[in-house]
Design a protein around this motif. Structure first.
Motif: not given
Length: 186
Positions: A90, A148-149, A151-152, A154-155
């Motif tokens: 990220f 886990d993008r 729920s991230n 930043t993503y």
């Protein structure tokens, strides 16, 4: 418009890789090689104004991330393509590069990426921003290191910003194509 070939600066601490890139690219571009972060920064400080930079992330003494920060601080505004064995995380969202290739790379992949970067460089800032965000999103989605993008945060912010830039570009396009609007020629 100059007939001189565009300049590609290749930066990698592995000399065999900068030589390989030079062999691949020298028929189309003027290729300058730097085999350390310090060498890359000296090359640019000496007056080289590259059209594209291929930059490794993992180098001794100074990382490619730090070189990228220094290049941008010095006003180098050309497209930068990270060419690295580092799987993206990220952290790439906030980095000011234009594309990201994970080693090993092929001649065709490097050629295609440089050509696309040079083409995008001719677009206005809004379109360039869209392509940069879209490419970062695609790189993260293709990365097996980033599972886990969704729920991230930043993503999620990247997705929101990409959507906003996309809507702004659509509105601009619609305004430019509105019937009765005179076309402007430069």
């Amino acid at each position: 418009m100059s007939d001189a070939p565009q300049t590609v600066l290749t930066v990698d601490d592995e000399r065999s890789l900068t030589e390989l890139y030079a062999a691949w690219l020298s028929d189309t571009y003027e290729v300058r090689q730097a085999n350390s972060a310090a060498d890359a920064l000296r090359t640019v400080a000496s007056g080289l104004d590259p059209d594209v930079v291929l930059l490794d992330r993992q180098m001794p003494q100074m990382t490619g991330d730090d070189v990228l920060t220094e290049l941008r601080a010095e006003g180098v505004d050309c497209p930068v393509v990270m060419v690295t064995a580092v799987d993206p995380g990220f952290d790439i969202v906030s980095m000011p590069f234009d594309d990201y290739l994970v080693k090993p790379v092929t001649n065709e992949e490097v050629q295609r990426t440089i050509a696309a970067s040079l083409t995008r460089g001719t677009y206005d800032e809004q379109v360039r921003r869209y392509f940069t965000l879209a490419r970062k999103k695609a790189v993260l989605e293709a990365s097996s290191a980033v599972s886990d993008r969704h729920s991230n945060p930043t993503y999620q912010e990247l997705r929101r910003e990409l959507e906003q830039v996309s809507h702004t570009a659509d509105r601009t396009r619609d305004e430019l194509l509105r019937p009765g609007r005179p076309l402007e020629c430069n």
